[in-house]
Design a protein around this motif. Structure first.
Motif, PDB file in Angstrom:
ATOM      1  N   ALA A  37      -2.449   3.729  -5.265  1.00 17.22           N
ATOM      2  CA  ALA A  37      -3.453   4.700  -5.698  1.00 17.22           C
ATOM      3  C   ALA A  37      -2.961   5.483  -6.911  1.00 17.22           C
ATOM      4  CB  ALA A  37      -3.787   5.654  -4.552  1.00 17.22           C
ATOM      5  N   HIS A  38      -1.675   5.805  -6.933  1.00 20.03           N
ATOM      6  CA  HIS A  38      -1.156   6.606  -8.042  1.00 20.03           C
ATOM      7  C   HIS A  38      -1.046   5.787  -9.323  1.00 20.03           C
ATOM      8  CE1 HIS A  38       0.103  10.581  -9.068  1.00 20.03           C
ATOM      9  NE2 HIS A  38       1.219  10.150  -9.633  1.00 20.03           N
ATOM     10  N   LEU A  39      -0.771   4.503  -9.207  1.00 18.46           N
ATOM     11  CA  LEU A  39      -0.807   3.643 -10.393  1.00 18.46           C
ATOM     12  C   LEU A  39      -2.201   3.663 -11.021  1.00 18.46           C
ATOM     13  CD1 LEU A  39       1.290   0.594  -9.124  1.00 18.46           C
ATOM     14  CD2 LEU A  39       1.909   2.105 -11.025  1.00 18.46           C
ATOM     15  N   ILE A  40      -3.225   3.649 -10.169  1.00 16.95           N
ATOM     16  CA  ILE A  40      -4.599   3.713 -10.678  1.00 16.95           C
ATOM     17  C   ILE A  40      -4.856   5.068 -11.314  1.00 16.95           C
ATOM     18  CG2 ILE A  40      -7.038   3.655 -10.033  1.00 16.95           C
ATOM     19  CD1 ILE A  40      -6.251   1.730  -7.752  1.00 16.95           C
ATOM     20  N   ARG A  41      -4.398   6.156 -10.662  1.00 16.96           N
ATOM     21  CA  ARG A  41      -4.624   7.496 -11.197  1.00 16.96           C
ATOM     22  C   ARG A  41      -4.022   7.654 -12.597  1.00 16.96           C
ATOM     23  NH1 ARG A  41      -2.048   9.406  -6.017  1.00 16.96           N
ATOM     24  NH2 ARG A  41      -3.713   9.396  -4.456  1.00 16.96           N
ATOM     25  N   VAL A  42      -2.802   7.181 -12.768  1.00 19.64           N
ATOM     26  CA  VAL A  42      -2.075   7.428 -14.011  1.00 19.64           C
ATOM     27  C   VAL A  42      -2.440   6.424 -15.103  1.00 19.64           C
ATOM     28  CG1 VAL A  42       0.212   7.617 -15.073  1.00 19.64           C
ATOM     29  CG2 VAL A  42      -0.157   8.494 -12.754  1.00 19.64           C
ATOM     30  N   PHE A  43      -2.605   5.141 -14.743  1.00 20.08           N
ATOM     31  CA  PHE A  43      -2.779   4.103 -15.758  1.00 20.08           C
ATOM     32  C   PHE A  43      -4.174   3.487 -15.784  1.00 20.08           C
ATOM     33  CE2 PHE A  43       1.706   4.109 -14.422  1.00 20.08           C
ATOM     34  CZ  PHE A  43       2.255   4.587 -15.599  1.00 20.08           C
ATOM     35  N   GLY A  44      -4.984   3.781 -14.779  1.00 21.15           N
ATOM     36  CA  GLY A  44      -6.343   3.273 -14.770  1.00 21.15           C
ATOM     37  C   GLY A  44      -6.462   1.927 -14.074  1.00 21.15           C
ATOM     38  N   PHE A  45      -7.695   1.543 -13.792  1.00 25.21           N
ATOM     39  CA  PHE A  45      -7.949   0.238 -13.195  1.00 25.21           C
ATOM     40  C   PHE A  45      -7.689  -0.856 -14.232  1.00 25.21           C
ATOM     41  CE2 PHE A  45     -10.705   3.059 -10.702  1.00 25.21           C
ATOM     42  CZ  PHE A  45     -10.345   2.691  -9.412  1.00 25.21           C
ATOM     43  N   GLY A  46      -6.976  -1.875 -13.828  1.00 25.85           N
ATOM     44  CA  GLY A  46      -6.796  -3.034 -14.695  1.00 25.85           C
ATOM     45  C   GLY A  46      -5.727  -2.912 -15.747  1.00 25.85           C
ATOM     46  N   ASN A  47      -5.000  -1.790 -15.791  1.00 30.04           N
ATOM     47  CA  ASN A  47      -3.962  -1.620 -16.808  1.00 30.04           C
ATOM     48  C   ASN A  47      -2.555  -1.777 -16.246  1.00 30.04           C
ATOM     49  OD1 ASN A  47      -5.814  -1.171 -18.867  1.00 30.04           O
ATOM     50  ND2 ASN A  47      -5.914   1.028 -18.452  1.00 30.04           N
ATOM     51  N   TRP A  48      -2.455  -2.379 -15.100  1.00 31.11           N
ATOM     52  CA  TRP A  48      -1.139  -2.667 -14.525  1.00 31.11           C
ATOM     53  C   TRP A  48      -1.261  -3.882 -13.604  1.00 31.11           C
ATOM     54  CZ3 TRP A  48      -1.116  -2.321  -9.170  1.00 31.11           C
ATOM     55  CH2 TRP A  48      -2.168  -1.581  -8.602  1.00 31.11           C
ATOM     56  N   ASP A  49      -0.164  -4.580 -13.438  1.00 29.88           N
ATOM     57  CA  ASP A  49      -0.101  -5.754 -12.566  1.00 29.88           C
ATOM     58  C   ASP A  49       1.142  -5.670 -11.707  1.00 29.88           C
ATOM     59  OD1 ASP A  49      -2.381  -7.223 -13.588  1.00 29.88           O
ATOM     60  OD2 ASP A  49      -1.174  -7.663 -15.357  1.00 29.88           O
ATOM     61  N   ILE A  50       1.047  -6.162 -10.488  1.00 29.63           N
ATOM     62  CA  ILE A  50       2.226  -6.381  -9.659  1.00 29.63           C
ATOM     63  C   ILE A  50       2.263  -7.859  -9.303  1.00 29.63           C
ATOM     64  CG2 ILE A  50       3.369  -5.939  -7.462  1.00 29.63           C
ATOM     65  CD1 ILE A  50       2.351  -3.131  -7.519  1.00 29.63           C
ATOM     66  N   ASP A  51       3.295  -8.548  -9.762  1.00 30.94           N
ATOM     67  CA  ASP A  51       3.477  -9.972  -9.473  1.00 30.94           C
ATOM     68  C   ASP A  51       4.639 -10.143  -8.510  1.00 30.94           C
ATOM     69  OD1 ASP A  51       1.519 -11.080 -11.396  1.00 30.94           O
ATOM     70  OD2 ASP A  51       2.851 -10.189 -12.891  1.00 30.94           O
ATOM     71  N   ILE A  52       4.444 -10.949  -7.502  1.00 28.55           N
ATOM     72  CA  ILE A  52       5.537 -11.282  -6.584  1.00 28.55           C
ATOM     73  C   ILE A  52       6.298 -12.446  -7.192  1.00 28.55           C
ATOM     74  CG2 ILE A  52       6.174 -11.884  -4.228  1.00 28.55           C
ATOM     75  CD1 ILE A  52       4.792  -9.135  -4.637  1.00 28.55           C
ATOM     76  N   VAL A  53       7.464 -12.162  -7.740  1.00 33.26           N
ATOM     77  CA  VAL A  53       8.249 -13.170  -8.448  1.00 33.26           C
ATOM     78  C   VAL A  53       8.832 -14.187  -7.479  1.00 33.26           C
ATOM     79  CG1 VAL A  53      10.245 -13.523  -9.958  1.00 33.26           C
ATOM     80  CG2 VAL A  53       8.798 -11.492 -10.242  1.00 33.26           C
ATOM     81  N   ARG A  54       9.285 -13.697  -6.351  1.00 33.30           N
ATOM     82  CA  ARG A  54       9.950 -14.593  -5.399  1.00 33.30           C
ATOM     83  C   ARG A  54       9.916 -13.963  -4.018  1.00 33.30           C
ATOM     84  NH1 ARG A  54      13.966 -14.912  -8.086  1.00 33.30           N
ATOM     85  NH2 ARG A  54      15.360 -13.364  -7.137  1.00 33.30           N
ATOM     86  N   VAL A  55       9.697 -14.765  -3.012  1.00 35.56           N
ATOM     87  CA  VAL A  55       9.799 -14.318  -1.620  1.00 35.56           C
ATOM     88  C   VAL A  55      10.303 -15.483  -0.796  1.00 35.56           C
ATOM     89  CG1 VAL A  55       7.368 -14.847  -1.126  1.00 35.56           C
ATOM     90  CG2 VAL A  55       8.600 -13.215   0.311  1.00 35.56           C
ATOM     91  N   GLU A  56      11.263 -15.237   0.066  1.00 33.67           N
ATOM     92  CA  GLU A  56      11.847 -16.322   0.850  1.00 33.67           C
ATOM     93  C   GLU A  56      12.390 -15.784   2.164  1.00 33.67           C
ATOM     94  OE1 GLU A  56      15.052 -17.983  -1.422  1.00 33.67           O
ATOM     95  OE2 GLU A  56      15.658 -16.015  -2.169  1.00 33.67           O
ATOM     96  N   CYS A  57      12.414 -16.669   3.139  1.00 37.28           N
ATOM     97  CA  CYS A  57      12.964 -16.322   4.450  1.00 37.28           C
ATOM     98  C   CYS A  57      14.480 -16.408   4.384  1.00 37.28           C
ATOM     99  CB  CYS A  57      12.411 -17.271   5.513  1.00 37.28           C
ATOM    100  SG  CYS A  57      12.991 -16.913   7.193  1.00 37.28           S
ATOM    101  N   VAL A  58      15.152 -15.343   4.798  1.00 34.54           N
ATOM    102  CA  VAL A  58      16.613 -15.322   4.826  1.00 34.54           C
ATOM    103  C   VAL A  58      17.123 -15.953   6.116  1.00 34.54           C
ATOM    104  CG1 VAL A  58      18.660 -13.837   4.743  1.00 34.54           C
ATOM    105  CG2 VAL A  58      16.637 -13.243   3.395  1.00 34.54           C
ATOM    106  N   PHE A  59      16.529 -15.571   7.236  1.00 34.14           N
ATOM    107  CA  PHE A  59      16.903 -16.192   8.511  1.00 34.14           C
ATOM    108  C   PHE A  59      15.820 -15.951   9.546  1.00 34.14           C
ATOM    109  CE2 PHE A  59      18.851 -11.910   8.920  1.00 34.14           C
ATOM    110  CZ  PHE A  59      18.303 -11.494  10.126  1.00 34.14           C
ATOM    111  N   GLU A  60      15.785 -16.785  10.538  1.00 32.21           N
ATOM    112  CA  GLU A  60      15.032 -16.552  11.763  1.00 32.21           C
ATOM    113  C   GLU A  60      15.943 -16.943  12.916  1.00 32.21           C
ATOM    114  OE1 GLU A  60      11.527 -18.877  12.355  1.00 32.21           O
ATOM    115  OE2 GLU A  60      12.641 -20.756  12.480  1.00 32.21           O
ATOM    116  N   THR A  61      16.139 -16.044  13.839  1.00 32.27           N
ATOM    117  CA  THR A  61      17.064 -16.264  14.943  1.00 32.27           C
ATOM    118  C   THR A  61      16.360 -15.974  16.253  1.00 32.27           C
ATOM    119  OG1 THR A  61      18.913 -15.555  13.535  1.00 32.27           O
ATOM    120  CG2 THR A  61      19.299 -15.639  15.922  1.00 32.27           C
TER     121      THR A  61
END
Length: 262
Positions: A37-61
Motif C-alpha cells: 500500500a505504501h509503494l502505491i502511496r509514494v510512487f503511484g499505481f504502475g510505477n513500481w514492480d516486484i519480480d520474484i527472481v528466484r525461489v527454491e525449496c531448501v529442504f523438506e523433512t
C-alpha cells in the motif's frame, strides 16, 4: 527524471507508528500489505514492480514419532525478489534485490510447502523495500526505533513540496498473517540470554479456546490468531501451548479453505 521533491520529503519522514506491528517476541516490523500500500502511496499505481527472481525449496523433512513417519513435515524455502521504481514517464529510477528464507514447522506436507513458500516470498519483498529507508521499516532494525534513521540527504530535487504526510489517516495495522513474520528484525545485535519466566496456563481457558477454533468461521480466524499472540505478549501462554494453538488455527484455516473450494 528521478524522484520528485515530494517523494524524497516523504521518504525522509519517520514511519507512522500506526503502521508498525509487533510479533509474539516483541520484534517490530511492517506487514506485507502495508508495504504494498505504501509503494502505491509514494510512487503511484504502475510505477513500481516486484519480480520474484528466484525461489527454491531448501529442504523438506518428515518428522518421526515412535520410529514411524508422523505425516508432519518441516519445510524451508528461500526466495530472492527485485523491486524496481520508475518515474511517471516509465523510466527506471532504481532497483533493489534482497532475499530471505522461511521455515514452516510441524505441518502437513502441503501446508508446509504452502506456508514456507509464501513466507519466503513475502519476506523477500519486504526486505527489498527496506532499501527505500525509514518509510519501509529501515529504522525498526535499530531495536524497533520509529524516529527517523535517515534524517536528510544531500541530493534533494527541486520542485514543489507535498505539504502533507501521505501516511496521515492510515488506520492502525493489526494483521499478522503467517507470511508476515519478520523473525530477524531487531536481531542485528544479539541480546544476552535471559531466564525464561514460568508461565501458568489456565487449562480451562485452553480447552475453551480449542473449542472456539473447532467452531471458527473464516472471518474469526485472524481474531483467534491475535488472541494467541496477545497471550504470548502478556505471558499468559507458554511457547508449547501457544505453538499448539497456532497449529490448530492453521489447520482450521486449511479446513475452511478446503470447504470453500468444494
Amino acid at each position: 527524471m528521478g524522484f520528485t521533491r515530494a517523494q524524497v520529503e516523504q521518504l525522509l519522514q519517520p514511519i507512522n507508528t500506526v503502521r508498525v506491528l509487533r510479533d509474539g517476541k516483541g520484534h517490530s516490523h511492517v506487514s506485507q500489505q502495508d508495504v504494498l500500500a505504501h509503494l502505491i502511496r509514494v510512487f503511484g499505481f504502475g510505477n513500481w514492480d516486484i519480480d520474484i527472481v528466484r525461489v527454491e525449496c531448501v529442504f523438506e523433512t518428515e518428522r518421526v514419532k515412535d520410529d514411524k513417519p508422523a505425516n508432519r513435515w518441516d519445510v524451508c524455502y528461500r526466495a530472492m525478489a527485485r523491486l524496481t521504481i520508475r518515474d511517471p514517464e516509465g523510466n527506471e529510477i532504481c532497483h533493489y534485490e534482497d532475499g530471505s528464507t522461511a521455515t514452516a514447522q510441524n505441518q502437513t506436507r502441503g501446508d508446509g510447502h504452502d506456508l514456507a513458500y509464501k513466507s519466503a516470498i513475502s519476506l523477500a519483498k519486504k526486505r527489498a523495500a527496506i532499501h527505500l529507508g525509514d518509510q519501509f521499516g529501515l529504522s525498526l532494525y535499530n531495536k524497533g526505533q520509529t524516529s527517523a534513521l535517515v534524517r536528510g540527504t544531500y541530493v534533494m530535487p527541486e520542485g514543489e513540496s507535498a505539504g502533507k504526510d501521505v501516511q496521515e489517516g492510515v488506520e492502525r495495522q493489526v494483521s499478522l498473517g503467517n507470511d508476515e513474520i519478520e523473525r530477524d528484525l531487531d536481531a542485528s545485535v544479539p541480546e544476552p540470554e535471559r531466564p525464561v519466566p514460568t508461565v501458568k496456563v489456565d487449562p480451562n481457558w485452553v480447552a475453551n479456546f480449542e473449542r472456539r477454533i473447532d467452531d471458527a468461521s473464516a472471518d474469526q480466524i485472524n481474531a483467534l490468531r491475535q488472541e494467541v499472540l496477545n497471550g504470548f505478549k502478556h505471558q499468559r501462554l507458554d511457547s508449547d501451548t501457544g505453538n499448539r494453538l497456532m497449529e490448530a488455527i492453521q489447520q482450521r484455516q486449511a479446513e475452511l479453505g478446503g470447504q470453500e473450494a468444494a
